[in-house]
Design an enzyme around this catalytic site. Structure first.
Site, short mmCIF file in Angstrom:
data_model
loop_
_atom_site.label_atom_id
_atom_site.label_comp_id
_atom_site.label_asym_id
_atom_site.label_seq_id
_atom_site.Cartn_x
_atom_site.Cartn_y
_atom_site.Cartn_z
N CYS A 69 -10.00 0.80 4.64
CA CYS A 69 -8.87 2.08 4.66
C CYS A 69 -9.94 2.62 4.31
O CYS A 69 -10.76 2.61 3.21
CB CYS A 69 -8.35 1.23 3.64
N CYS A 73 -8.51 4.03 -4.03
CA CYS A 73 -8.40 3.60 -4.87
C CYS A 73 -9.47 2.72 -5.43
O CYS A 73 -9.98 2.03 -5.12
CB CYS A 73 -7.38 2.21 -5.20
N CYS A 76 -9.72 -1.04 -5.57
CA CYS A 76 -9.42 -1.94 -4.24
C CYS A 76 -10.17 -2.44 -3.26
O CYS A 76 -11.73 -1.69 -2.89
CB CYS A 76 -8.62 -1.38 -3.31
N CYS A 113 5.72 -10.87 2.06
CA CYS A 113 4.91 -9.41 2.18
C CYS A 113 4.25 -8.64 2.90
O CYS A 113 2.60 -9.97 2.70
CB CYS A 113 5.06 -9.09 0.70
N CYS A 144 9.56 -7.05 3.39
CA CYS A 144 8.40 -5.92 2.92
C CYS A 144 7.16 -6.14 3.84
O CYS A 144 6.60 -6.13 3.72
CB CYS A 144 8.79 -6.81 1.22
N CYS A 204 10.64 -0.67 -3.87
CA CYS A 204 9.58 -1.93 -4.41
C CYS A 204 8.19 -0.96 -5.12
O CYS A 204 7.66 -0.07 -4.37
CB CYS A 204 8.57 -2.91 -3.65
N ARG A 282 8.03 -7.94 -10.77
CA ARG A 282 7.01 -9.36 -11.02
C ARG A 282 5.46 -9.65 -10.98
O ARG A 282 5.23 -8.37 -11.00
CB ARG A 282 7.09 -9.02 -8.91
N1 SAM Z 1 -2.99 0.48 1.28
C1 SAM Z 1 -1.16 0.05 0.42
C2 SAM Z 1 -1.29 1.08 -0.12
O1 SAM Z 1 -2.06 1.37 -0.92
O2 SAM Z 1 -0.12 1.15 -0.75
C3 SAM Z 1 -1.21 -1.25 1.00
C4 SAM Z 1 -1.73 -2.15 0.15
S1 SAM Z 1 -2.58 -1.99 -1.93
C5 SAM Z 1 -3.58 -3.47 -1.82
C6 SAM Z 1 -0.73 -2.70 -2.77
C7 SAM Z 1 -1.00 -2.35 -4.12
O3 SAM Z 1 -1.79 -3.39 -4.22
C8 SAM Z 1 -1.85 -1.42 -4.92
O4 SAM Z 1 -1.00 -0.14 -5.14
C9 SAM Z 1 -2.31 -1.71 -5.92
O5 SAM Z 1 -1.31 -2.05 -7.41
C10 SAM Z 1 -2.13 -3.68 -6.16
N2 SAM Z 1 -3.88 -3.73 -5.75
C11 SAM Z 1 -4.83 -4.05 -4.68
N3 SAM Z 1 -5.87 -4.36 -5.02
C12 SAM Z 1 -5.93 -4.89 -6.60
C13 SAM Z 1 -6.56 -5.15 -7.32
N4 SAM Z 1 -7.83 -5.26 -7.31
N5 SAM Z 1 -5.98 -6.15 -8.24
C14 SAM Z 1 -4.58 -5.70 -9.13
N6 SAM Z 1 -3.94 -4.59 -8.38
C15 SAM Z 1 -4.43 -4.62 -7.07
FE1 SF4 Z 2 -6.27 1.47 0.56
FE2 SF4 Z 2 -6.30 -0.35 -1.24
FE3 SF4 Z 2 -5.62 2.22 -1.76
FE4 SF4 Z 2 -4.07 0.60 -0.19
S1 SF4 Z 2 -4.86 0.01 -2.62
S2 SF4 Z 2 -4.67 2.77 0.03
S3 SF4 Z 2 -5.32 -0.73 1.07
S4 SF4 Z 2 -7.23 1.43 0.13
#
Ligand code: SAM
Ligand code: SF4
Ligand code: DTB
Length: 351
Positions: A69, A73, A76, A113, A144, A204, A282
């Site tokens: 990606c 973030c 992530c 989801c 979802c 959500c 959730r």
């Molecule tokens: N790329 C899309 C986005 O960012 O909206 C969807 C996938 S993203 C992995 C969905 C959510 O997972 C993120 O917004 C974050 O809140 C949560 N998330 C991701 N990595 C995480 C982590 N290591 N611990 C807790 N929550 C996490």
């Molecule tokens: Fe990409 Fe992870 Fe950020 Fe979602 S949370 S936008 S998958 S880097």
């Protein structure tokens, strides 16, 4: 006693009044500051007014496109900026996704989801996504998706396909956001949420606790959600899963004291419940490393939905065996009815 499904009737004046969207930060901070037992008692009382307290919704999560990606973030594992060892894949074949959905349904899940590690879906991805939504929905599962930012047109296409919910987290309070992500801003998130809402898809939206944010940031996080024009129908509260090779995972490894305190996590769940009484709250990522007692406190505080199975998107989850044991111990059962807030109707005129 199972309350009447909200979708089957109009909201009463009392319920409409309870659904306040004019919360101030001060009021939310005051809730956080309540003595813990008082906060828990109040949240549990609100919870019982709208939800069957012993029933927990079971959701299954599937990563339909993993890794690579372009967003940064800090939490992530799927960001190209992270050195987490997660391999990038292409979008799964439609039939493979449908097989996994069928398994989830067999295992008692109510909601399926699907997540994609995209900044946003490309137009060329949309036909397959639409097929997936139609197929999963035809199985009788709630659908979802979380695919990143959406244009109004893409949101309309998903609505047309029958998508029930779109997940797009605000993640934290507005002030802390830029410390976690630099490739997009808070308003980008709010814009997509508005596009989803305008398309008529249920929203959500939640976030992550334990990213090194302050109490004030958690107040700001709940405040953002509770003051949207309409509360998200579903609010995931994640505890950071620290992943080695991500900015926040490595930070937590260096400063273990920054780990979120369990009681503070439960407080966040309780305040979300009190300010957004009809939403599904959730208990999402992070359960795997949470004690049974902490999870029980979260259920007491108003969490009424979890992800089942031994994997989230890339991170481990609590797993079906330990969840079955926990449910038996706590006397919890799987929610079978439609989500209470799925289709709220207009407010009844005052008598
Ligand atoms: N790329 C899309 C986005 O960012 O909206 C969807 C996938 S993203 C992995 C969905 C959510 O997972 C993120 O917004 C974050 O809140 C949560 N998330 C991701 N990595 C995480 C982590 N290591 N611990 C807790 N929550 C996490
Ligand atoms: Fe990409 Fe992870 Fe950020 Fe979602 S949370 S936008 S998958 S880097
Ligand atoms: C949400 O708020 N939590 C889920 C879901 N929405 C998509 C994702 C949790 C991801 C946890 C980290 C991982 O598995 O990589």
């Amino acid at each position: 006693m199972v309350p009447t499904r909200i979708s089957e009737r109009h909201l009463s004046q009392k319920e409409a009044t309870a659904l306040r969207t004019d919360w101030t930060r001060e009021e939310i901070a005051d809730l956080f500051n309540l003595p813990f037992t008082e906060l828990l008692f109040r949240a549990a009382t609100v919870h019982r007014e709208y939800h069957p307290p012993e029933q927990i919704q079971l959701c299954t999560l599937l990563s339909i496109k993993t890794g690579g990606c372009p967003e940064d973030c800090g939490y992530c594992s799927q960001s190209v900026k992270a050195d987490s060892g997660v391999e990038a894949t292409k979008l799964m074949e439609v039939q493979s996704v449908l097989q996994r959905a069928a398994q989830a349904k067999d295992q008692g899940s109510q909601r399926f989801c699907m997540g994609a590690a995209w900044r946003n879906p490309k137009d060329r991805d949309m036909p397959a996504i639409v097929e997936i939504v139609k197929g999963v929905r035809a199985m009788g599962l709630e659908t979802c998706m979380t695919l990143g930012m959406l244009t109004p047109k893409q949101a309309d296409m998903l609505k047309e396909a029958g998508l029930d919910y779109y997940n797009h987290n605000v993640d934290t309070g507005p002030e802390y956001y830029e410390r976690v992500i630099s490739t997009r801003n808070y308003q980008d998130r709010l814009d997509t949420l508005q596009n989803v809402r305008d398309a008529g898809i249920n929203v959500c939206s939640g976030g992550i606790v334990g990213m090194g944010e302050t109490r004030e940031d958690r107040v700001g996080f709940v405040h953002t959600l509770a003051t949207l024009e309409r509360h998200p129908e579903s609010v995931p509260v994640n505890a950071l899963v620290p992943v080695k090779g991500t900015v926040l995972g490595d930070m937590l490894a260096d400063t273990p004291l920054a780990k979120i305190d369990d009681i503070e996590f439960v407080r966040t769940v309780a305040v979300a419940r009190m300010t957004m009484p009809m939403s599904m709250v959730r208990l999402s990522a992070g359960r795997e490393s949470m004690s049974e007692a902490t999870q029980a406190l979260c259920f007491m505080a108003g969490a009424n939905s979890i992800f089942t199975g031994d994997k989230l998107l890339t991170a481990p989850n609590a797993g079906d065996d330990s969840d079955a044991a926990l449910f038996a111990k706590l006397g919890l059962t799987a929610l079978t009815q439609e989500e209470p807030m799925r289709a709220c109707k207009a407010v009844e005129p005052a008598e």
